[in-house]
Design an enzyme around this catalytic site. Structure first.
Site, short mmCIF file in Angstrom:
data_model
loop_
_atom_site.label_atom_id
_atom_site.label_comp_id
_atom_site.label_asym_id
_atom_site.label_seq_id
_atom_site.Cartn_x
_atom_site.Cartn_y
_atom_site.Cartn_z
N ARG A 147 0.73 -1.28 0.06
CA ARG A 147 -0.09 -0.02 0.13
C ARG A 147 0.78 1.04 0.04
O ARG A 147 1.93 1.23 0.67
CB ARG A 147 -1.04 -0.10 1.21
CG ARG A 147 -1.82 1.12 1.19
CD ARG A 147 -2.52 1.00 2.68
NE ARG A 147 -2.00 2.21 3.53
CZ ARG A 147 -2.74 2.62 4.38
NH1 ARG A 147 -3.87 2.37 5.04
NH2 ARG A 147 -2.01 3.59 5.30
N TYR A 159 -2.65 11.68 7.22
CA TYR A 159 -3.09 10.42 8.03
C TYR A 159 -2.53 9.44 7.00
O TYR A 159 -2.70 9.44 5.92
CB TYR A 159 -4.51 10.40 7.93
CG TYR A 159 -5.17 9.47 8.69
CD1 TYR A 159 -4.56 9.09 10.16
CD2 TYR A 159 -5.71 8.25 8.22
CE1 TYR A 159 -4.79 7.98 11.07
CE2 TYR A 159 -6.00 7.00 8.88
CZ TYR A 159 -5.70 6.98 10.15
OH TYR A 159 -5.83 5.90 11.11
N ASP A 210 -5.22 3.76 0.07
CA ASP A 210 -6.04 4.03 0.82
C ASP A 210 -6.54 5.44 0.93
O ASP A 210 -5.92 6.47 1.10
CB ASP A 210 -5.67 3.63 2.35
CG ASP A 210 -7.10 3.39 3.21
OD1 ASP A 210 -8.10 3.95 3.09
OD2 ASP A 210 -6.73 3.02 4.23
N HIS A 212 -9.28 6.63 2.69
CA HIS A 212 -9.74 7.03 4.20
C HIS A 212 -11.04 7.70 4.04
O HIS A 212 -11.40 8.57 4.90
CB HIS A 212 -8.86 7.92 4.95
CG HIS A 212 -7.48 7.12 5.19
ND1 HIS A 212 -7.81 5.89 6.18
CD2 HIS A 212 -6.22 7.11 4.91
CE1 HIS A 212 -6.23 5.33 6.08
NE2 HIS A 212 -5.52 6.36 5.42
N GLU A 236 -8.84 1.76 -1.72
CA GLU A 236 -9.88 1.29 -0.39
C GLU A 236 -10.36 2.64 0.14
O GLU A 236 -10.16 3.69 -0.05
CB GLU A 236 -8.48 0.95 0.45
CG GLU A 236 -9.10 0.75 2.03
CD GLU A 236 -8.01 0.44 2.85
OE1 GLU A 236 -7.14 -0.03 2.44
OE2 GLU A 236 -8.08 0.64 4.03
N GLU A 262 -13.49 -1.60 6.62
CA GLU A 262 -12.78 -1.64 7.78
C GLU A 262 -13.53 -1.08 9.09
O GLU A 262 -13.49 -1.60 10.05
CB GLU A 262 -11.49 -0.98 7.83
CG GLU A 262 -11.50 0.20 7.59
CD GLU A 262 -9.84 0.90 7.67
OE1 GLU A 262 -9.10 0.47 6.83
OE2 GLU A 262 -9.49 1.88 8.24
N ARG A 283 -13.49 -5.39 3.70
CA ARG A 283 -12.57 -5.40 4.67
C ARG A 283 -13.05 -5.80 6.03
O ARG A 283 -12.10 -5.57 7.09
CB ARG A 283 -11.90 -4.02 4.72
CG ARG A 283 -10.82 -4.09 3.26
CD ARG A 283 -10.27 -2.76 3.37
NE ARG A 283 -9.42 -2.47 4.20
CZ ARG A 283 -8.11 -2.58 4.88
NH1 ARG A 283 -8.05 -4.10 4.14
NH2 ARG A 283 -7.97 -1.93 5.81
N GLU A 339 -4.15 -7.29 5.28
CA GLU A 339 -3.40 -6.29 5.47
C GLU A 339 -2.38 -6.82 6.68
O GLU A 339 -2.95 -7.46 7.58
CB GLU A 339 -4.16 -5.17 6.06
CG GLU A 339 -3.46 -3.86 6.62
CD GLU A 339 -4.42 -2.64 6.86
OE1 GLU A 339 -5.39 -3.10 7.28
OE2 GLU A 339 -4.16 -1.58 6.59
N TRP A 402 -11.97 10.46 8.02
CA TRP A 402 -10.51 10.34 8.31
C TRP A 402 -10.22 9.25 7.26
O TRP A 402 -11.14 8.65 6.74
CB TRP A 402 -10.58 9.69 9.95
CG TRP A 402 -11.59 8.68 10.08
CD1 TRP A 402 -12.74 9.14 11.06
CD2 TRP A 402 -11.63 7.36 9.67
NE1 TRP A 402 -13.56 7.90 10.90
CE2 TRP A 402 -12.63 6.95 10.11
CE3 TRP A 402 -10.88 6.54 8.83
CZ2 TRP A 402 -13.12 5.58 10.08
CZ3 TRP A 402 -11.23 5.24 8.57
CH2 TRP A 402 -12.54 4.83 9.28
O1 EZ4 Z 1 -7.55 3.86 10.04
O2 EZ4 Z 1 -6.75 0.86 11.86
O3 EZ4 Z 1 -6.09 0.43 6.31
N1 EZ4 Z 1 -5.90 0.87 7.39
C1 EZ4 Z 1 -6.47 1.64 8.14
C2 EZ4 Z 1 -5.97 2.04 9.55
C3 EZ4 Z 1 -7.12 2.63 10.38
C4 EZ4 Z 1 -6.99 2.20 11.77
C5 EZ4 Z 1 -8.32 2.43 12.49
O4 EZ4 Z 1 -8.46 1.92 13.87
O5 EZ4 Z 1 -7.11 2.72 7.43
O6 EZ4 Z 1 -4.89 2.86 9.60
CO CO Z 2 -7.96 1.82 5.70
#
Ligand code: EZ4
Ligand code: CO
Length: 402
Positions: A147, A159, A210, A212, A236, A262, A283, A339, A402
């Protein structure tokens, strides 16, 4: 066999973990993970005050009935706190079952469907050049899938990208700190990142990314389309998934494969996504999705629509969930990828585990049950410390996902 005792352990070897231990009258015990990042004590309280008193005297082999008892019998359903608490119980019972039958949990789920489990690593850097160096390091370490996230010049901390040279841990102790976000800059930057990665590392390596949950469906459609020449394994969490139909728009605009889930805790979070074939990878993890019992059904349902699993495996999922996931991944037919964000040394001393990594692949081990034990003396060294994920605001201060 009867359940005689159930106790919750909270430890913080660098980050917080909630662990359930269920003991039986035959001297066999099982472990389950109930860690919910930033909400750990809510799960512990749900277990201690509400669920565990109902477990004493039950037959630990009755995993289906106990799961239904906790899900249907409690009247209130779903939600990450409750489902993580139910998961801790369910996984601990499967661990007991494996130990009692003297066989690894993967044999209870159908036996081996493959020789090993392909995992992906997290590479990142404060800019594209640093991200490329990190990809090179993981490739050198044998990973077949990586990733890639990179900081964006002009945006400060991002992030998914570590600050400084410390090992990356998304949750930070104390109250939540804040980060800044700009979709416009991100959308311009990300295709350039993957153009550079492909150019440097060739076509063989699987690349993931990702988002987010920070894009609207049409913005995600644009990003997916612009990433198509670089053949991502997946994109993702492109958009928040409460409104499942948003993924239809993404699908109509790009062939870049989509992974999501997730933050899901029920098959009902993904029902439309799966039956409409709007996603490619689910996920939802064993800990936040309620354990082996519901995830086996979710995976079988997903298989009908060519949707494969790609379980969440960040550091907030304890080594118990990592082991559980590897048993599951080894056994089910429609496994996609797992992952892996390796835990720190302290965590590995608290949770003694048997799983192994070689050439980008992992194996859960053939130890009966899950193959993880909790060193309670080590765990007692690390007291709970409040910690949260960061909060994100756009450049004008508007709160975003996030
Ligand atoms: O934001 O595990 O793909 N992984 C992620 C992680 C999540 C955290 C949340 O608890 O996006 O970093
Ligand atoms: Co993620």
């Amino acid at each position: 066999m009867k359940i005689t005792r159930a106790s919750v352990n909270i430890t913080s070897p660098g980050r917080n973990f909630v662990t359930l231990k269920i003991e039986t009258d035959e001297g066999i015990h099982g472990l389950g993970d109930g860690t919910l990042n930033g909400r750990e004590l809510a799960v512990a309280s749900c277990l201690n005050e509400h669920l565990l008193p109902c477990m004493i005297g039950r037959d630990p082999f009755q995993t289906e009935d106990i799961w239904q008892y906790l899900y249907r019998g409690g009247y209130w359903r779903r939600g990450p706190v409750l489902m993580s608490a139910i998961a801790a119980i369910d996984v601990a019972l499967w661990d007991i079952k494996g130990k009692a039958l003297n066989t690894p949990v993967y044999n209870l789920l159908g036996g081996k469907s493959r020789e090993g489990v392909m995992v992906y690593a997290h590479a990142s850097g404060k800019d594209i050049d640093h991200a490329l160096e990190d990809v090179a390091r993981y490739k050198e370490a044998g990973y077949k899938a990586i990733r890639v996230q990179s900081g964006i010049p002009g945006l400060g901390s991002a992030y998914g990208v570590p600050r400084g040279t410390n090992r990356y841990e998304p949750a930070q102790r104390g109250l939540p700190h804040e980060e800044r976000w700009s979709t416009e800059i991100y959308l311009r930057h990300t295709p350039r990142l993957f153009e550079r990665v492909r150019k440097a590392f060739g076509e063989e390596l699987h690349l993931l990314h990702d988002c987010h949950h920070r894009l609207t469906p049409i913005e995600a459609g644009r990003l997916g389309k612009e990433l198509e020449p670089f053949h991502l394994f997946w994109m993702e969490d492109p958009t928040p998934a409460e409104w499942q139909e948003g993924f239809k728009t993404i699908r109509e605009h790009t062939t870049t494969p989509i992974a999501v889930g997730e933050v899901f805790n029920s098959i009902w979070d993904a029902h439309d996504l799966i039956r409409n074939q709007w996603i490619d990878y689910l996920r939802m993890s064993l800990v936040h999705g309620g354990g082996f019992t519901p995830l086996k059904k979710a995976a079988d349902f997903a298989a009908l629509y060519h949707v494969r699993t790609g379980f969440h495996g960040a550091t907030d999922l304890s080594p118990i969930t990592m082991a559980a996931a590897l048993h599951f991944d080894l056994a089910i037919h429609n496994f996609g990828i797992q992952e892996l964000m390796p835990h720190n040394e302290e965590t590995n001393r608290v949770f003694l585990h048997q799983y192994t990594f070689k050439d980008g692949m992992m194996h859960p081990s053939d130890t009966p049950g899950l193959g993880v034990e909790l060193d309670e003396a080590q765990a007692a060294k690390y007291k709970y410390q409040r910690a949260y994920l960061p909060v994100n605001r756009k450049l004008d201060g508007t709160l975003t996902d996030w």
